[in-house]
Design a protein around this motif. Structure first.
Motif, PDB file in Angstrom:
ATOM      1  N   ASN A 749       0.822  -1.215   0.000  1.00 20.12           N
ATOM      2  CA  ASN A 749       0.000   0.000   0.000  1.00 20.12           C
ATOM      3  C   ASN A 749       0.853   1.261   0.000  1.00 20.12           C
ATOM      4  N   GLY A 750       2.172   1.104  -0.061  1.00 21.85           N
ATOM      5  CA  GLY A 750       3.063   2.239  -0.229  1.00 21.85           C
ATOM      6  C   GLY A 750       3.090   3.210   0.926  1.00 21.85           C
ATOM      7  N   ARG A 751       2.900   2.726   2.163  1.00 21.51           N
ATOM      8  CA  ARG A 751       2.881   3.628   3.310  1.00 21.51           C
ATOM      9  C   ARG A 751       3.257   2.886   4.577  1.00 21.51           C
ATOM     10  N   GLU A 752       3.448   3.664   5.662  1.00 20.66           N
ATOM     11  CA  GLU A 752       3.704   3.092   6.971  1.00 20.66           C
ATOM     12  C   GLU A 752       2.399   2.548   7.549  1.00 20.66           C
ATOM     13  N   ASN A 753       2.505   1.385   8.205  1.00 18.94           N
ATOM     14  CA  ASN A 753       1.333   0.721   8.764  1.00 18.94           C
ATOM     15  C   ASN A 753       1.554   0.416  10.239  1.00 18.94           C
TER      16      ASN A 753
END
Length: 987
Positions: A749-753
């Motif tokens: 998802n191309g982001r920090e989770n």
């Protein structure tokens, strides 16, 4: 099978007893078939051949001949679906490395026993591959030390064989003719916003609608215009010589087939010629290969050329020398830019070009009278003309690779030999980026630029050791090898670019408007030196042809860690037990083995950075009187920082059934990853932003199944099949400082989770809208209400529940047919393409009455959901609802449909654009005819075959508009179907 009691260590079957009750079918001795199955060998670490029965860890082989016909420019793509636990996330873009994931990590690439730390898979030619062994887990590759901590893909190249000289020719021609899946866009509305559009100057402001595709309806009749359709000024409108204004043109759907009209048929042409010869004293093989790939994007290509020489010589008794040398060149005048943004073709062609624009009209991409200075496009502030990008924004790439090794073995006495090996890996890289004037990036219009990138790499591995083998008796065999080793590596990268171009189109550093610019990024201008001194070895023991034990040990002293903390020990132990030798099993069980292993391996570096343990000054972009300035970094490094370490164990079994017609391999593995790096935020008052130390602990575990079956084995017709399944999970077991969560970047998802302790590391999270207890969307003033929870919500997990491959091989006389299916079950990914399509107005779902109403200035869209009449909701520190006193009523507030979609991208109704990765793909079909011996004799050749080939022929998946194969969606090029023919002739 009847067991005989041997000496006091237990029950052991002799080979004679094993064969006592073997029946014969025709002339085939079933015992020989059994023994062949049991005594098959595989390539293991250091290129050592071992019998499968003696190995205590999971290994799976792929023969080189499966790669020869259905050619891919990168051979690793051909491994998709063939190996349990090996997940290949194929990239559809030209010259992009596929994602290789073995049990959740990237394995080491080893070529002829020598590790390739650069892992450039494009330089390995499929025609030169004899065998690929996939060593799964640290135990299998622990002899390689830190670089082998995640398993290895062992590539063994072809060598000369004893016999008369053989000349082979292999040609494969593949055409990429169509797309397996492409974005389906609406062609009812054109560019603009709120149903209005009128071109002014291409800047996107005012009546041009800001670059949106929320413009007027296309193909609307208007009897008052010359064309009979609604007309408006457009980018290609002529200028009225009297008024000086743009002449309105019909607003019609000219660009319904823009994707088809822009992309072209791709071509993959592969040729190989090899000469093979051998005698009792020497062998050699010489191979010439060339692969040409014409991209589906105009003016893009890729070429690789290889020359490989392999040979062995036995100059005197007891001395054997063998060597390989390969020169490879990768070169292209241009290959496409990837990733979401103005540099991507689909970004400009699909998302932000409406059907009002015919891409064929954009072939003339310079504004008349401004050639070299201004591209011609309907919008020159946000987007690039695709043809302008293809023919003017060029990315030449030239890389020369040399790989070679020499192996010497001398038999000192009957059971003892001396061995030496030297392997070298060298490359020289030259890249250019030619950026024309008016090229569009985010927020800027280029003045033209030219960038030069160079890279030079050299590494050498030198090893000297002893090999001992002794068959003491029928009940005990001992073998082992011990080495001293040295690894040395140099890397030099440099990058320099202009500060704009004085003369457009002249790409030269002397054409810079301002001073030349050197990037401060350390990875782009860098020198690295690394050295590892090692002592390592292994011992193999065999007891009663039933018990097998293997122990390895390696001791490294590395230059990439601080003194006093730079020496590490890598132990491993594995064993196997043949149950069919130990127990009386049913007659239909012909072979049964239990195996187990353990290993401990550390990385040897901090964050895979050669100098990651050093706090040093960094170069700044600020110059003073022509002198560079420096600043101290913002990361404080723990003075006692340790490399990341893996403890891994594995158990498994191999079973052969029904006279070994069916074989099953099962493995379960578990690892503990500790000393993982954690970057801890600090108060800037201490002079740093972060503290780098050891912190998080992870656990990985998984299971793998491989089932092989010879379903039919008649003299004329044979049918064999393989099915493999694998599952992998990674969990956060501990977080630094006792925290209960961490954030981790995930490309899915191309982001920090946000991931809590005890949860899976592949968790995907996002901040959702507020919902009612029964799951309805909560709205305020007609728009969704953002959640006030302190933590994001789970959207799914990126790792699939299962990864699988399913292959069939049929043969009937001179014909053979192979089919390969593979795919994934479960797993979640975020789709940038689908989100942007709804946001930008190009999604087919945006075609409805609400949009027509909004274009007419009416607010008629009432979003499904509820509104809060009274009360509130509160959350505890874990994000769980603490109290909820809300009272709801149905939402009854109508809003502008266009504005609603531009602010929400239809997120709630589309699960926030998170989709299941589940898919099945017909990866490969090969139909081969082997010409009759009588026919090939007339041609004076020894053998000949012709094959019809198909790759990526069919896809079934619920996710719309994108191929989930890569496990992520950053607007990659659509996957293509490939059809072709392969011709193989041996003289």
């Amino acid at each position: 099978m009847k067991l005989q009691i041997l000496i006091g260590l237990g029950l052991v079957v002799s080979w004679e007893a094993y064969g006592q009750k073997v029946s014969q079918i025709g002339d085939a001795d079933t015992l020989k078939a059994h023994e062949k199955k049991i005594d098959e060998v595989v390539i293991t670490a250091l290129g050592i051949k071992k019998e499968k029965k003696a190995i205590g860890y999971a290994v799976q082989e792929v023969k080189g001949d499966v790669l020869e016909k259905a050619k891919e420019p990168n051979f690793i793509n051909s491994l998709s679906g063939r190996v349990a636990g090996l997940n290949i996330k194929n990239s559809t873009d030209l010259f992009q490395d596929p994602g290789i994931n073995l049990r959740g990590a990237k394995p080491l690439i080893v070529i002829d026993g020598v590790p390739d730390r650069t892992a450039d898979l494009w330089r390995v030619n499929a025609d030169d591959i004899d065998n690929i062994s996939v060593l799964k887990g640290p135990t299998a590759s622990a002899l390689y030390g830190s670089v082998g901590k995640d398993g290895a893909i062992m590539i063994t190249t072809k060598k000369g064989k004893k016999g008369k000289m053989t000349v082979s020719f292999n040609n494969s021609t593949m055409f990429q003719t169509s797309f397996i899946r492409i974005p389906t866009v609406q062609t009812v509305y054109g560019g603009g916003n709120n149903g209005k559009y009128a071109y002014m100057n291409g800047e996107g402001s005012g009546s041009e609608g800001g670059g949106w595709i929320w413009g007027p309806k296309l193909d609307q009749k208007d009897p008052t215009t010359p064309s009979g359709y609604f007309e408006t000024p457009q980018y290609n409108s002529p200028v009225d010589p009297v008024t000086g204004k743009l002449v309105p043109l019909p607003w019609i759907s000219r660009g319904k087939d823009n994707i088809k009209n822009f992309f072209q048929t791709g071509l993959i042409q592969s040729n190989n010629v090899s000469v093979d010869w051998g005698s009792e004293k020497a062998t050699f093989r010489l191979s010439f290969s060339n692969i040409y790939q014409k991209g589906i994007v105009p003016n893009t290509d890729l070429k690789t050329t290889s020359i490989s020489l392999a040979g062995s010589v036995n100059p005197i008794k007891d001395l054997m020398i063998n060597s390989t040398l390969t020169y490879n060149k990768e070169y292209t005048s241009n290959f496409p830019e990837v990733g979401y943004g103005p540099t991507n073709y689909l970004y400009n062609l699909v998302l932000w070009t409406g059907a009002d624009v015919d891409v064929r009209d954009l072939r003339n991409y310079w504004v008349a009278g401004k050639e070299g200075y201004q591209q011609r496009h309907y919008n020159v502030s946000y987007y690039n003309n695709p043809y302008f990008q293809a023919y003017e924004y060029l990315r030449p790439y030239y890389k020369d690779n040399v790989l070679g090794n020499v192996n010497v073995e001398y038999q000192i006495v009957p059971n003892l030999s001396a061995k030496a090996r030297v392997g070298a890996n060298i490359y020289s890289l030259n890249r250019e980026f030619r950026e024309p004037k008016s090229y569009i990036g985010y927020g800027n219009k280029s003045l033209g630029n030219y960038t030069q990138v160079t890279g030079n790499y050299f590494d050498m591995t030198s090893e000297l050791g002893l090999k001992y083998q002794n068959h003491y008796s029928d009940n005990f065999t001992l073998s082992g090898e011990a080495y001293i080793s040295n690894f040395y590596r140099e890397l030099k990268n440099s990058e320099i670019r202009t500060d704009g171009l004085v003369t457009p189109g002249w790409y030269n550093l002397f054409n810079s408007i301002g001073p030349l610019f050197l990037p401060t990024d350390g990875s782009r201008n860098r020198k690295e030196y690394e050295q590892i001194n090692s002592v390592y070895g292994y011992v193999d023991m065999e007891f009663y042809k039933t018990f097998f034990l293997n122990m390895t040990a390696r001791y490294d002293k590395v230059s990439t860690l601080p003194k006093g903390n730079n020496e590490y020990f890598y132990p491993s132990i594995s064993g196997s037990l043949l149950l069919n030798q130990l127990l009386t099993l049913p007659s239909w069980i012909n072979f049964a083995k239990l195996r187990g292993s353990f290993a401990q391996v550390s990385t040897g570096k901090i964050a895979d950075n050669t100098y990651g343990y050093i706090s040093a000054f960094e170069k700044s972009n600020v110059n003073w009187n022509g002198q560079s300035s420096f600043y101290f970094g913002d990361i404080l490094i723990d003075g006692n920082i340790k490399p990341e370490t893996v403890d891994s164990w594995e158990v498994g079994t191999n079973i052969g059934l029904l006279k070994n017609r069916i074989s099953l391999d099962v493995a379960y593995f578990q690892t503990r990853d500790y000393n993982n790096l954690a970057k801890i935020p600090l108060s800037e008052g201490v002079g740093y932003k972060y503290y780098l130390t050891n912190g998080n602990v992870y656990q990985r575990r998984g299971v793998e199944f491989t089932l092989n079956a010879d379903i039919i084995k008649h003299s004329d017709f044979k049918w064999s099949s393989q099915l493999n399944f694998s599952r992998y999970r990674k969990y956060l077991k501990e977080a630094y400082g006792g925290k209960d969560y961490i954030t981790v970047y995930n490309p899915a998802n191309g982001r920090e989770n946000f991931v809590r302790v005890g949860e899976r590391m592949d968790k995907l999270t996002a901040m959702p809208y507020e919902t009612s207890p029964d799951g309805q969307l909560v709205l305020k003033n007609g728009y969704p209400v953002n959640s006030t929870a302190p933590f994001e919500s789970k959207m799914g997990y990126s790792d699939p529940d299962w990864t699988y491959g399913f292959s069939h091989n049929f043969s009937y006389r001179n014909f053979s047919l192979s089919l390969l299916f593979d795919g994934r079950i479960g797993g979640t990914m975020y789709s940038t393409t689908n989100q942007k399509m709804w946001w930008g107005g190009i999604a087919p779902g945006t075609v409805n009455q609400y949009r027509d109403d909004a274009n007419a200035g009416h607010n008629t869209y009432i979003a499904p959901g509820v509104q809060v009449v009274s009360g509130s909701v509160t959350y505890n520190q874990n994000g769980t609802i603490k109290s909820d006193t809300r009272i709801f009523a149905p939402n009854d507030i109508a809003v502008n449909y266009n504005a609603y979609m531009q602010s929400t991208s239809n997120a709630f109704e589309s699960n926030y654009h998170y989709y299941k990765q589940t898919f099945i793909k017909l990866r490969e079909v090969t139909l081969t005819y082997n010409f009759e011996k009588s026919f090939v004799n007339k041609l004076n050749v020894s053998s000949a075959s012709i094959s019809l080939i198909g790759r990526n022929l069919w896809l079934a998946s619920d996710i719309k508009n994108v191929d989930p194969d890569s496990g992520m969606d950053q607007l990659q090029t659509p996957a293509t179907r490939s059809f072709g023919v392969n011709l193989n002739v041996k003289f």
